[in-house]
Design a protein around this motif. Structure first.
Motif, mmCIF file in Angstrom:
data_model
loop_
_atom_site.group_PDB
_atom_site.id
_atom_site.type_symbol
_atom_site.label_atom_id
_atom_site.label_comp_id
_atom_site.label_asym_id
_atom_site.label_seq_id
_atom_site.Cartn_x
_atom_site.Cartn_y
_atom_site.Cartn_z
ATOM 1 N N THR A 134 -22.171 -2.738 -1.023
ATOM 2 C CA THR A 134 -21.101 -1.774 -1.318
ATOM 3 C C THR A 134 -21.247 -1.136 -2.699
ATOM 4 O O THR A 134 -20.550 -0.175 -3.006
ATOM 5 C CB THR A 134 -19.713 -2.451 -1.281
ATOM 6 O OG1 THR A 134 -19.599 -3.368 -2.388
ATOM 7 C CG2 THR A 134 -19.482 -3.182 0.022
ATOM 8 N N TYR A 160 -22.273 0.045 3.189
ATOM 9 C CA TYR A 160 -20.880 0.452 3.406
ATOM 10 C C TYR A 160 -20.454 1.494 2.365
ATOM 11 O O TYR A 160 -20.592 1.274 1.157
ATOM 12 C CB TYR A 160 -19.969 -0.771 3.321
ATOM 13 C CG TYR A 160 -18.512 -0.483 3.593
ATOM 14 C CD1 TYR A 160 -17.993 -0.578 4.874
ATOM 15 C CD2 TYR A 160 -17.653 -0.109 2.558
ATOM 16 C CE1 TYR A 160 -16.654 -0.314 5.126
ATOM 17 C CE2 TYR A 160 -16.326 0.167 2.801
ATOM 18 C CZ TYR A 160 -15.827 0.068 4.083
ATOM 19 O OH TYR A 160 -14.507 0.342 4.325
ATOM 20 N N ASP A 161 -19.906 2.635 2.847
ATOM 21 C CA ASP A 161 -19.432 3.724 1.971
ATOM 22 C C ASP A 161 -20.480 4.178 0.963
ATOM 23 O O ASP A 161 -20.168 4.490 -0.186
ATOM 24 C CB ASP A 161 -18.136 3.325 1.245
ATOM 25 C CG ASP A 161 -16.907 3.559 2.108
ATOM 26 O OD1 ASP A 161 -17.055 4.024 3.257
ATOM 27 O OD2 ASP A 161 -15.798 3.282 1.632
ATOM 28 N N HIS A 192 -17.461 11.552 4.898
ATOM 29 C CA HIS A 192 -17.684 11.162 6.287
ATOM 30 C C HIS A 192 -18.238 12.329 7.104
ATOM 31 O O HIS A 192 -19.092 12.136 7.967
ATOM 32 C CB HIS A 192 -16.390 10.644 6.914
ATOM 33 C CG HIS A 192 -15.998 9.278 6.429
ATOM 34 N ND1 HIS A 192 -15.644 9.026 5.139
ATOM 35 C CD2 HIS A 192 -15.941 8.084 7.073
ATOM 36 C CE1 HIS A 192 -15.359 7.742 4.997
ATOM 37 N NE2 HIS A 192 -15.528 7.149 6.156
ATOM 38 N N ASP A 235 -18.033 8.637 -4.014
ATOM 39 C CA ASP A 235 -17.766 8.228 -2.632
ATOM 40 C C ASP A 235 -16.296 8.435 -2.322
ATOM 41 O O ASP A 235 -15.559 9.035 -3.116
ATOM 42 C CB ASP A 235 -18.215 6.779 -2.405
ATOM 43 C CG ASP A 235 -17.264 5.744 -2.990
ATOM 44 O OD1 ASP A 235 -16.313 6.115 -3.719
ATOM 45 O OD2 ASP A 235 -17.461 4.545 -2.733
ATOM 46 N N ASN A 245 -21.053 4.861 8.906
ATOM 47 C CA ASN A 245 -20.159 6.027 8.934
ATOM 48 C C ASN A 245 -19.252 5.934 10.154
ATOM 49 O O ASN A 245 -19.592 5.308 11.157
ATOM 50 C CB ASN A 245 -20.934 7.341 8.961
ATOM 51 C CG ASN A 245 -20.079 8.529 8.503
ATOM 52 O OD1 ASN A 245 -18.915 8.368 8.126
ATOM 53 N ND2 ASN A 245 -20.651 9.715 8.531
ATOM 54 N N TYR A 253 -11.816 -3.283 3.677
ATOM 55 C CA TYR A 253 -12.459 -2.412 2.699
ATOM 56 C C TYR A 253 -13.477 -3.273 1.957
ATOM 57 O O TYR A 253 -13.150 -4.036 1.056
ATOM 58 C CB TYR A 253 -11.428 -1.807 1.743
ATOM 59 C CG TYR A 253 -12.045 -0.908 0.686
ATOM 60 C CD1 TYR A 253 -12.800 0.200 1.054
ATOM 61 C CD2 TYR A 253 -11.897 -1.176 -0.672
ATOM 62 C CE1 TYR A 253 -13.395 1.014 0.095
ATOM 63 C CE2 TYR A 253 -12.472 -0.363 -1.645
ATOM 64 C CZ TYR A 253 -13.223 0.727 -1.238
ATOM 65 O OH TYR A 253 -13.824 1.545 -2.193
#
Length: 606
Positions: free
Chosen positions: A152, A180-181, A186, A203, A232, A447
């Motif tokens: 992350t 992730y992210d 997106h 991000d 995504n 998250y």
């Protein structure tokens, strides 16, 4: 006279061989007593491999880290055993060097999709002074036994620091990483263009991501035989999406009159406070988002698109005001994505929404599912969840669960007891758990960058044992097997036993496949709640069961019984004594099991 000399020579040679055989037997017997070693890991500090998985016949590189005490054992032997389950497939002897590190190699066997436990014993004369182990997965494709991790943090760092992060995750045999992210938006994952990508970008949470870091991580994943997964959402877009070419006609609405577009709320401080939802079945949306993903993966060479969803959105309507069954469009979207991108696909049907459709009809690498207590609250429900998901697929596929521990506990360390019992519930029922990532931390929230909780050093070490165990015993834990269809097939004398996960009991279940039968014993003695998530971090350590007599009703002609546990001696197998008998319920074997801390596996040779 010549004949006599020949006979004498043969006798001497035979004697040497016999002595050698006796020495080998004596050493083998002594290695069974690892539990008796005082101050274990006082000399052999750590042992690991250079990659998370290996192709058949690959060269496996090992390192053993040594403590300062190793100077007292310079030139003493370290005997290394390479074992598949309880069978020794190879052996190697190494001398302790004057440096604090041992490096050695091993040529992996030709057998594909096979797990090994590699055990190292420090020998002084005939005495075992120390012991350590690791595991090796020999698999030509990661998707047979996915051990999924995550990243992350894509901040600016040196390449060496990025390599260390991946190397540390490799020690857990993580063979696939979800980024992730990592993306810009997106609806526009690539910041900049293919010809001129941006060096950095904000991000969704306004953290700064760096392209060099993303590329480093992908490179080091590939170097270590890990797959890199581009995360995504399948149908989300930021506020102002029209500027990127997204059309309102592709949107989904909460009412037939189209007065409110469906959206997922986000914090006001983020780059977009709403993620607007589009129809995954809309061909124009598909063409748009596949093009954007293709651009991103031209710059960043991911192997997989990890496609996320948001669960059941309730009643939704398209741009014509017609009702939309959201999940009905999932399988077409996923199969079209695979064709358009020529990449592997993993999909998250949140809490099971859309799983029947996608597991049955989509070409997925493995089956993934994020579970929540609204449907799956207990240890027992984990088993049901795995069985349900796998039952939808026409092919036997691996299962990975996302499940976030100690969810309401906001500061401090994870509860070790809950983590180990939850992993035992998943691993024993044929699934793995996405939980380890970043700088060796654990997921506590959907998250992924959330770091309210961290792992203690002890839990990090224990998780190494659990992932060594999952890897070494993948053939009995993760290969296709089924429950033994017999009520109360397993009983433990003088302890409350249940074939479901009941509080204050031993959860005992039997499984079998073409090659093996096995019993999983999960210790819930003294555990007051069977809710796996342990929201407030209150799960107590189970009361250890000792000197157990385990009775297993079976018609199988059992030759040997072996015990292995991630809680005992780094997962090494030990042969157990047993006796055969029968009563009004049928034939059984009674096994003497020394102890149960969290999770024991008994497996049988037929």
């Amino acid at each position: 006279m010549k004949k006599k000399k020949i006979i004498i020579t043969i006798c001497i040679a035979a004697g040497v061989i016999a002595l050698g055989s006796f020495a080998a037997y004596r050493f083998f017997r002594d290695t069974r007593k690892v539990s008796e070693i005082e101050n274990k890991n006082s000399v052999l500090l750590d042992m690991y491999t250079d990659k998370s998985r290996y192709a058949p016949s690959d060269t496996v590189n090992f390192k053993i880290k040594l403590s300062d005490k190793s100077k007292d054992y310079v030139n003493k032997k370290v005997c290394v055993y390479f074992r598949h389950l309880n069978k020794t497939v190879d052996r190697k002897e190494i001398r302790i060097p004057s440096s604090k590190e041992i490096s050695f190699t091993w040529k992996a066997p030709k057998d594909d999709f096979t797990g090994y436990l590699v055990e190292s014993y420090l020998i002084d004369n005939t005495s075992v002074k120390d012991y350590i182990a690791t595991a090796v997965d020999v698999s030509s494709d990661y998707s047979r036994y996915p051990r999924y991790g995550y990243l992350t943090d894509f901040d600016k760092r040196s390449s060496a620091d990025n390599k260390k992060i991946i190397d540390d995750l490799t020690k857990y045999h993580i063979n696939c990483i979800q980024f992730y992210d990592w993306q810009y938006k997106h609806d526009k994952p690539l910041a900049g263009t293919v010809d001129k990508p941006d060096e950095s970008w904000p991000d969704i949470a306004n953290r700064t991501n760096y392209g060099a870091t993303v590329k480093d991580f992908i490179k080091y994943c590939h170097d270590n035989n890990m797959m890199a997964a581009n995360y995504n959402l399948m149908f989300g877009a930021f506020y102002g999406y029209e500027k990127n070419g997204v059309k309102q006609d592709w949107a989904l609405y909460k009412d037939a009159e189209k007065t409110e577009q469906d959206f997922h709320p986000l914090p006001n401080t983020w780059a977009s406070s709403q993620l607007f939802i589009f129809n995954p079945a809309n061909e124009e949306w598909q063409k748009y988002i596949f093009k954007r993903e293709k651009e991103a993966m031209q710059v960043y060479p991911f192997d997989i698109w990890h496609v996320d969803s948001l669960g059941d959105r309730g009643y939704l309507y398209d741009n014509k005001g017609e009702s939309v069954d959201l999940s009905a469009g999932y399988d077409g979207f996923l199969n079209n994505a695979k064709k358009a991108l020529n990449k592997r696909i993993v999909f998250n049907p949140v809490n099971g929404y859309g799983e029947s459709n996608t597991a049955a009809k989509s070409d997925l690498d493995f089956l993934y599912k994020e579970i929540w207590p609204t449907k799956y609250a207990t240890f027992d429900s984990i088993k049901n969840c795995i069985d349900l998901l796998r039952g939808f697929s026409p092919k036997y596929k691996a299962v990975v669960l996302a499940a976030y521990m100690n969810y309401n506990f906001k500061e401090g360390h994870f509860n070790d007891n809950a983590v180990k019992l939850t992993d035992a519930a998943m691993f024993s029922n044929g699934a793995s758990h996405i939980e380890i990532g970043d700088k060796v931390n654990m997921l506590c929230n959907e998250y992924f960058p959330n770091k309210d909780l961290v792992m203690s050093d002890k839990l990090k070490k224990d998780m190494r044992s659990y992932y060594d165990f999952l890897t070494a015993y993948e053939n009995i834990l993760l290969d296709k097997n089924e429950e033994v269809d017999k009520e109360e097939a397993v009983r433990v004398e003088n302890y409350k036993t249940s074939d479901t996960a009941e509080a204050d009991s031993i959860w005992a279940s039997a499984r079998k496949n073409d090659k093996y039968e096995m019993i999983n014993l999960i210790n819930l003695l003294g555990v007051e709640s069977t809710n796996w998530r342990d929201d407030d971090g209150e799960c107590k350590k189970p009361k250890e069961a000792v000197k157990m007599k385990v009775k297993y009703y079976t018609d199988t002609d059992v030759k040997k019984v072996n015990l292995a546990s991630p809680d005992i001696d780094n997962g090494k197998s030990t042969e157990l004594s047993f006796k055969k008998g029968s009563d009004s319920k049928g034939k059984y074997i009674e096994i003497s099991v020394p102890k149960l801390e969290y999770w024991d596996v008994l497996y049988f040779e037929k």
